[in-house]
Structures are given as structure tokens and as C-alpha cells.
Scaffold this active site. Structure first.
Site, short mmCIF file in Angstrom:
data_model
loop_
_atom_site.label_atom_id
_atom_site.label_comp_id
_atom_site.label_asym_id
_atom_site.label_seq_id
_atom_site.Cartn_x
_atom_site.Cartn_y
_atom_site.Cartn_z
N HIS A 128 0.83 -1.20 0.00
CA HIS A 128 0.00 0.00 0.00
C HIS A 128 0.88 1.27 0.00
O HIS A 128 0.74 2.13 -0.87
CB HIS A 128 -0.91 -0.02 1.24
CG HIS A 128 -1.81 1.18 1.35
ND1 HIS A 128 -3.13 1.17 0.98
CD2 HIS A 128 -1.58 2.44 1.79
CE1 HIS A 128 -3.66 2.35 1.19
NE2 HIS A 128 -2.75 3.16 1.69
N GLU A 129 1.77 1.34 0.96
CA GLU A 129 2.60 2.56 1.07
C GLU A 129 3.54 2.70 -0.13
O GLU A 129 3.86 3.81 -0.55
CB GLU A 129 3.40 2.56 2.38
CG GLU A 129 2.56 2.54 3.67
CD GLU A 129 1.47 3.63 3.73
OE1 GLU A 129 1.65 4.70 3.14
OE2 GLU A 129 0.43 3.37 4.39
N HIS A 133 1.77 4.65 -2.75
CA HIS A 133 1.87 6.10 -2.53
C HIS A 133 3.27 6.58 -2.95
O HIS A 133 3.42 7.63 -3.57
CB HIS A 133 1.70 6.42 -1.04
CG HIS A 133 0.28 6.35 -0.55
ND1 HIS A 133 -0.72 7.14 -1.07
CD2 HIS A 133 -0.30 5.62 0.44
CE1 HIS A 133 -1.88 6.89 -0.42
NE2 HIS A 133 -1.64 5.96 0.50
N GLU A 166 -4.62 7.96 -2.93
CA GLU A 166 -5.11 6.69 -2.40
C GLU A 166 -5.41 5.71 -3.54
O GLU A 166 -5.30 4.49 -3.36
CB GLU A 166 -6.35 6.94 -1.53
CG GLU A 166 -6.74 5.80 -0.62
CD GLU A 166 -5.75 5.48 0.50
OE1 GLU A 166 -4.77 6.25 0.69
OE2 GLU A 166 -5.93 4.46 1.17
ZN ZN Z 1 -3.09 5.25 1.87
#
Ligand code: ZN
Length: 503
Positions: A267-268, A271, A297
């Protein structure tokens, strides 16, 4: 145009000083969450406050405003998407927003938020909502006041939503969410009526160092550049950056559960790949950032869910995971795939699966609007939370700790605008992925071979490189050829979970 050269240079110098002060704040913040000993807390708070003040002072400097005015004819003489015109346009938008908010308000809000955050860190473990209630009431007051600095809004939440997701309004988000809710609730109900998936294979004893090493290898393959980043451990995972050449992520490891660290890191890294992919020419200015909460996101969710929780992805990576953790040898791809896509009605938003996650967000979004409108009082919030939760999820939160007190957002920032980005991200992640697949139908096959370059390049080309040059709406239209729509997301959920749960 030579006559604007000097002014342009002056503008860039001013903006890069603001950028660097902001990056220094991020660095001190990162250190505070990773390695700073307790004894550093007081001085660190002071140092962060000083940098925040310096950044604000420079950002609202009248000379900056004058420079932007002087450069306006130059910007208008250029194509909309030229770098200089975009820099002037985005810098002006930031400047005009900031000058509407008096410094005394900024100081009051900053002091109040840090107070409220401190009290929340005690109130949550003590399950004591009343302890933070007066502070949350003041936060709500201050959030309304913020809205009122931008008269002409349609809904008091609009300026707050616009702050995180520029171009969006309460009415547009509400319409999108109403459609989504109508489609997503039946999917959730059909799945949760069935027996829960067995995720026993994800529970065991998985040493931290091995888990981190595996996740690092995976995100390197996805396209995260370790020459311009690193991973450290924090209580809550996040991505932060100190320049386009230094975009870091953090993680949290549970040795008894494989899912926690792995999906956080992916997830990170989503980003982070966005920030690492921004055009290097934009370094040192306002264009060198992601364009909105929702678009940001969308990138983390795309890699985490559409890629990282797909069957094809694990066709390649499960054998590699088994090399590191031989205890998984007897686990079939189907079993593993079902385990990582287990659906259940749970109390905590950040632990929620794809099918239930948006319902957590919509609940919070609706409460933000009601609180700002005054149709719900802070006093009645815990009760309202329990009722709505029961209606949406069919389970009753046993306390406020894992109810209204669970998220940091309202206790360290505004009430309003803080949650819609998560669900916009889910919607947009699927929308972008769908467009990438249309352009490159070979992507699913490549994923099965552990190749992600085609997908990464499509995202780089259509989203990453632009930074803040284009707004979220513009990015969506350019990348997908249509307005934001929930259709690809709903199709994705129906196809994936329809197959998993024979719906
Ligand atoms: Zn996030």
C-alpha cells in the site's frame, strides 16, 4: 519571454524555500515516529512549530502575491499544460487559499489540534469519549470557522473537502457514495451470509526480518526505487518524502500474522511510487506533490488490492513466499487467495477488507456532514455511531474505543474532508486499472510472470509524472477518457467476489 525570466526565477526561489521548509518538517516528523528517543519530544514539538510558522509566513508573503500577479499575463500567454503556466496556476491557487485564513486562526488551530491529539491518546485506551468531547466540540467549531473563510460555498463542508480533494464538493461526493452504497451493500450482505473464508495459513510464526525482506523484494519488482527510498518501522505505517529523491515508507510487523506487514508495505509503496514518479523538473516546488487525497489513495489501493490481492500476482509470488516460509508448502494457491481476500464485518476501518471498507468510510463522511450542518451534536455522536454501525454491519461495537474513538483524523485535524479520499481512491484505483488493461491487455499475463513494467509505465505516463500539474478531475479525464465513475470498481468487486463466493 525574457522580461519574465527574472520574475520566474524569483518565484521559483521563493517556492523552493517553502518546499524545503515543508520537507524539513516531514523529516523531523519521520524521525519523531521512527528513532527519536522520548527525551527529544519537547524540543521536537518546538522545532516543528517554528518550521510550520516559517512556512506559513513565507506562503502568505505579500511579495509572493505581487509576483504571482505580475506573472499572470505570462501564464496566460502560455499553453495550459506548460510547466511555467502550471507552476504559476498551482502556486496562485495555494496562495489564494492560504491568505483567506488569518494567522491567528492558524495558530489557534495548531495549538488546539496538538492538545486534542494528546488527550485522544489517553482517552482512546481508557474508552472515555467524554474526556475528548469538549475538545472535539471545539474542533468542530474551528472546522466550521475554516469553512466560513471561503464564503459562497454550497455546503459548509465544501471548503474542507476541496482542501484535500480539490474540485470535489459535498454534493458530488454524496451522489457518488449513494450509488456506491446501493450496489455495495447487497454484495456485502450476500458474502457475509456465507461461511467465513479460512485464513489460518496467514497465522503462524513468521520472523520479522524475513517478512520485511520478502516485502522489500516484492515492491522492488513493482517498481519502488530503493536508491530513492527506504523502509523503517513505526506504530502506524505511512509514506513520507523529503525530496523527489528521498521518498520513504514505514511498516508495522506482526510476527503471528503475515498480512499486516505485507499489504501495508505494498500500500505505502503505491503512494511512494507515485511521488517517485513525479517529473524531476518539478523538484523544489508545489508541482512536486501528488494532486489530491483521492488520486493518492487510488495508487496505494491499486497496487495493494487490484495487484497485490489478485490471483495472478500470487501465481508468481506464492512459490517465492514458500521458499522463505516452508511451513506454507502445503497451502494451495486457491486457499491462499481466499485467505487474503477474506470478507468479514469488523469494527476497525483500517483492518477492513475490500467489500466492507467503503461502508466504514461512508459512515464517517455522513457524520462529518451532519456534524457540520448541526443536525448531529458531538454529544450524541457515540450513540449515533452505534446505531449506524448496527444498521450497516449488523454488529454492535462493544465500546467507543473501537467505535467513534478509533481514527486519529477528527482528533488531530478538521472535522470534514478527512475521509472521502479513501473511498474515492478505491473507486479511482479500479477506474485507472481498467483503462490500463484496455490499453495493455497483456498486463494480467505479465503479472503472472512477476512483470509489472507495463502497468508501472502506464501509471507513470498517465498519472505519476504530472504531480500537481493537473487536478484530479483532469487526470481522470486524460487517463480514462471519462469522468469519475463507480462502474469499473463495482464490476471489479462483482467479478472477483462473485467468483470467490459463487454469487
Ligand atoms: Zn493510503
Amino acid at each position: 519571454m525574457a522580461k519574465y525570466d527574472r520574475k520566474m526565477q524569483d518565484l521559483k526561489t521563493r517556492l523552493s524555500e517553502i518546499y524545503d521548509i515543508d520537507m524539513m518538517q516531514s523529516l523531523l516528523g519521520w524521525d519523531q515516529s521512527t528513532y527519536m528517543p522520548k527525551g527529544g519530544a519537547e524540543a521536537r514539538g518546538r522545532q516543528l512549530a517554528l518550521l510550520a510558522r516559517l512556512s506559513t509566513e513565507r506562503s502568505v508573503d505579500k511579495k509572493l502575491g505581487k509576483l504571482l500577479d505580475d506573472l499572470q499575463p505570462y501564464a496566460e500567454s502560455l499553453p495550459y499544460d506548460s510547466d511555467d503556466a502550471s507552476l504559476i496556476r498551482v502556486a496562485r491557487r495555494d496562495f489564494e487559499r492560504l491568505i483567506k485564513v488569518p494567522p491567528s486562526y492558524v495558530a489557534e488551530f495548531t495549538e488546539h489540534s496538538s492538545n486534542s491529539y494528546m488527550v485522544w491518546t489517553e482517552a482512546r485506551p481508557e474508552n472515555d469519549f467524554r474526556k475528548v468531547q469538549p475538545l472535539l466540540e471545539k474542533t468542530l467549531d474551528l472546522s466550521r470557522k475554516y469553512g466560513d473563510f471561503f464564503p459562497g460555498y454550497e455546503h459548509i463542508a465544501d471548503p474542507l473537502i476541496d482542501f484535500a480533494d480539490y474540485g470535489m464538493k459535498a454534493s458530488s461526493v454524496r451522489a457518488l457514495f449513494a450509488d456506491l452504497r446501493a450496489q455495495q451493500v447487497p454484495i456485502m450482505k450476500a458474502i457475509t451470509a456465507q461461511a467465513r473464508a479460512d485464513d489460518a495459513c496467514l497465522h503462524g510464526n513468521f520472523p520479522e526480518a524475513k517478512q520485511i525482506k520478502f516485502a522489500e523484494d516484492v515492491i522492488r519488482t513493482l517498481g519502488y526505487d530503493f536508491n530513492r527510498g527506504r523502509i523503517d518501522k513505526t506504530h502506524h505505517p505511512f509514506m513520507t518524502k523529503f525530496s523527489l529523491g528521498d521518498v520513504r515508507i514505514t511498516t508495522r510487523v506482526k510476527e503471528h500474522f503475515l498480512g499486516e506487514n505485507f499489504f501495508s508495505v505494498v500500500h505505502e509503496s503505491g503512494h511512494a511510487m507515485y511521488e517517485q514518479g513525479i517529473n524531476m523538473e518539478y523538484e523544489g516546488g508545489p508541482l512536486a506533490n501528488g494532486t489530491s487525497a483521492g488520486i493518492h489513495e487510488s495508487q496505494s489501493r491499486l497496487w495493494e488490492n487490484l495487484v497485490g490481492r489478485s490471483r495472478g500476482f500470487w501465481e508468481f509470488f506464492l512459490p517465492r513466499l514458500k521458499e522463505i516460509f516452508p511451513e506454507l508448502n502445503g497451502v494451495s494457491l486457491d486457499t491462499f487467495y481466499r485467505a487474503i481476500n477474506k470478507v468479514e464485518r469488523s469494527l476497525i476501518r483500517t483492518d477492513a477488507d475490500e467489500v466492507t471498507y467503503n461502508l466504514h468510510v461512508m459512515l464517517r463522511f455522513d457524520f462529518e456532514l451532519q456534524l457540520l450542518e448541526g443536525s448531529l451534536s458531538v454529544r450524541d455522536l457515540p450513540e449515533a455511531w452505534h446505531e449506524r454501525f448496527e444498521a450497516d454491519f449488523g454488529i454492535t461495537p462493544p465500546d467507543d474505543k473501537d467505535g467513534v474513538l478509533q481514527d486519529i483524523h477528527w482528533f488531530a485535524g478538521f472535522v470534514g474532508g478527512s475521509f472521502q479520499g479513501y473511498t474515492l481512491g478505491n473507486i479511482l484505483g479500479a477506474h485507472f486499472f481498467n483503462s490500463a488493461l484496455k490499453a495493455h491487455p497483456e498486463i494480467p499475463d505479465e503479472m503472472k510472470q512477476g512483470k509489472f513494467e507495463t502497468l508501472h509505465s502506464w501509471l507513470q505516463e498517465n498519472i505519476y509524472q504530472h504531480g500537481r500539474k493537473f487536478t484530479a478531475t483532469e487526470i481522470v479525464e486524460r487517463a480514462t477518457g471519462s469522468e469519475i465513475t463507480i462502474e469499473p470498481y463495482i464490476n471489479y468487486l462483482k467479478t472477483k467476489y462473485g467468483e470467490l463466493y459463487q454469487l
